[in-house]
Design an enzyme around this catalytic site. Structure first.
Site, mmCIF file in Angstrom:
data_model
loop_
_atom_site.group_PDB
_atom_site.id
_atom_site.type_symbol
_atom_site.label_atom_id
_atom_site.label_comp_id
_atom_site.label_asym_id
_atom_site.label_seq_id
_atom_site.Cartn_x
_atom_site.Cartn_y
_atom_site.Cartn_z
ATOM 1 N N PHE A 47 -65.366 -46.747 -40.384
ATOM 2 C CA PHE A 47 -66.138 -47.989 -40.350
ATOM 3 C C PHE A 47 -66.434 -48.439 -41.772
ATOM 4 C CE2 PHE A 47 -69.788 -50.785 -40.226
ATOM 5 C CZ PHE A 47 -69.397 -51.672 -39.230
ATOM 6 N N ASP B 200 -66.591 -44.383 -49.396
ATOM 7 C CA ASP B 200 -67.611 -45.229 -48.778
ATOM 8 C C ASP B 200 -68.797 -44.342 -48.421
ATOM 9 O OD1 ASP B 200 -69.255 -46.620 -47.055
ATOM 10 O OD2 ASP B 200 -67.623 -47.645 -46.006
ATOM 11 N N LYS C 240 -76.894 -49.570 -47.361
ATOM 12 C CA LYS C 240 -77.941 -49.139 -46.427
ATOM 13 C C LYS C 240 -79.276 -48.693 -47.063
ATOM 14 C CE LYS C 240 -75.465 -48.737 -42.206
ATOM 15 N NZ LYS C 240 -74.001 -48.784 -42.257
HETATM 16 C C1 LIG Z 1 -72.990 -49.741 -42.271
HETATM 17 C C2 LIG Z 1 -71.733 -49.366 -42.967
HETATM 18 C C3 LIG Z 1 -70.947 -50.333 -43.609
HETATM 19 C C4 LIG Z 1 -71.247 -51.815 -43.541
HETATM 20 O O1 LIG Z 1 -72.440 -52.162 -44.150
HETATM 21 P P1 LIG Z 1 -73.070 -53.627 -43.848
HETATM 22 O O2 LIG Z 1 -74.265 -53.661 -44.751
HETATM 23 O O3 LIG Z 1 -73.416 -53.660 -42.403
HETATM 24 O O4 LIG Z 1 -72.062 -54.618 -44.211
HETATM 25 C C5 LIG Z 1 -69.823 -49.900 -44.280
HETATM 26 N N1 LIG Z 1 -69.484 -48.604 -44.314
HETATM 27 C C6 LIG Z 1 -70.213 -47.649 -43.710
HETATM 28 C C7 LIG Z 1 -69.790 -46.225 -43.802
HETATM 29 C C8 LIG Z 1 -71.355 -48.000 -43.000
HETATM 30 O O5 LIG Z 1 -72.055 -47.065 -42.360
#
Ligand SMILES: *Cc1c(COP(=O)(O)O)cnc(C)c1O
Length: 388
Positions: free
Chosen positions: A129, A214, A243
């Site tokens: 994700f 990420d 986050k």
């Molecule tokens: C939540 C998340 C995103 C996306 O972040 P947004 O602020 O919702 O755009 C990207 N990568 C990971 C691993 C996430 O948990």
């Protein structure tokens, strides 16, 4: 209050929170809830932190926004602090996780184009994700998130998560980078083998690819280190954060080191809001609190406590496939789909999440108390035991 004025992009639970403190939320009827999700790994230092509220207030009364046309001291200070904590060398400040990843994706392409690669391509993982913008939803390994949005963005190749051999087997001269979560969050709290990141690091070094991590969900003390890569003794070329960085104030960051440093110059990338004085002030305060309260250590302590607790309490319970976690990033995988547990937990005053269909995901604030951890264990164990 519900309304037809909002696009129904979210299947919302029937609850309205009006106040928070630490790991507790209150709804508009005065009922309290223990929050074991923290707004999906956002409110790591707890809800409505006084230090952050005061910093935001003071900054709002002083200066909210100027422009990246000018110097922004809070942004510079945040950049320095993030580099000092991570060992990375430069930072671009954005407003969200998807935007931080967009910066990383653009950077990888920029890197590839400078090397003369014909079609710069990024290796991404199954069940990944990375966000909901067009490029990040393409990088995301979830057909449901992509459905209906063709044509997606070109320049991505997907392999199985956790399988370094699958990356090693790739033989495409267009590859310029590997984008991977050190622990998958949405994908079901999947924790790769300890040699996974070191092997990806070695492959990227060997082949001149950027290793892009990420850390948007796993970073910022949640797994027991400032950043999850610090468990594995390697350093990425690119790392993204969001986050927990603002504890709820929208902010994201893309950090670079080594061969990814110095790629972008004036005009190559930008954002109107990114790194404004208000968001950066909030993030600086969040990092101060994490450091002062040693929340990485606390995540280890409370995470180990929860994991051991569940391993005992769920040992004899049928239908439990796996219990896994690193710090306060925990997953309980059941043998079948279990989305309805979220509502059942809500009714009992506990906020949890189910991801990947059958994985109960727990991402509580790092300031969780032992008594609150016990409440999570008792409630979740009761729900899983009764789940037939
Ligand atoms: C939540 C998340 C995103 C996306 O972040 P947004 O602020 O919702 O755009 C990207 N990568 C990971 C691993 C996430 O948990």
């Amino acid at each position: 209050m519900t309304t037809n004025a909002l696009m129904p992009t979210y299947a919302r639970l029937p609850v309205t929170f009006v106040k928070g403190e630490g790991a507790i939320l209150w709804d508009n009827e005065g009922k309290s809830y223990l929050d074991a999700l923290a707004g999906i790994a956002v409110c790591n230092i707890g809800h409505a932190r006084r230090e952050v509220a005061e910093a935001i207030c003071e900054q709002a009364h002083t200066l909210v926004h100027t422009s990246n046309l000018y110097n922004i001291p809070n942004q510079a200070a945040l950049g320095e602090k993030l580099c000092a904590l991570s060992g990375m060398e430069q930072v671009f400040i954005a407003n969200s996780g998807a935007e931080a990843n967009e910066a990383a994706i653009k950077l990888a392409r920029f890197y590839g184009n400078q090397k003369g690669v014909a079609l710069p391509t990024i290796v991404v993982m199954s069940n990944a994700f990375h966000g909901r913008t067009l490029a990040t939803v393409t990088a995301t390994g979830n057909p449901k998130a992509q459905a209906g949005f063709a044509p997606l963005v070109q320049g991505f190749i997907r392999v199985e998560y956790g399988n370094a051999d699958a990356v090693a087997a790739l033989d495409d001269p267009n590859i310029v980078a590997v984008l991977v979560e050190p622990i998958q969050g949405e994908g079901g709290i999947r924790i790769p083998d300890a040699d996974y990141l070191p092997r990806l690091r070695a492959l990227c070094d060997e082949r001149g690819w950027l290793l892009m991590l990420d850390e948007i969900q796993a970073g910022l003390c949640r797994t027991g280190k400032w950043f999850a890569f610090q468990h594995s003794g390697i350093k990425p070329d690119v790392m993204t954060l969001a986050k927990a960085l603002g504890n709820g104030m929208p902010i994201g960051a893309c950090l670079v080191a080594g061969k990814a440093t110095g790629l972008f110059g004036p005009g190559n990338h930008g954002s109107t809001f990114g790194g404004n004085p208000l968001a950066c002030r909030a993030a600086l305060t969040v990092l101060e609190v994490m450091e002062r309260e040693q929340l990485a250590e606390r995540a280890v302590e409370m995470g180990d406590y929860l994991l051991a607790g569940f391993k005992t309490s769920l040992a004899e319970v049928k239908g439990v496939k796996a219990i896994r976690g690193k710090g306060l990033m925990l997953g309980i995988e059941l043998e079948r789909e279990c989305g309805e547990l979220v509502k059942q937990a809500l009714a009992q005053g506990l906020l949890i999440n189910v991801t990947a269909g059958n994985v109960i995901r727990l991402l509580p604030p790092l300031v969780l108390s032992k008594a609150q951890a016990d409440q999570i264990i008792t409630t979740v164990t009761g729900l899983v035991t009764a789940f037939k």
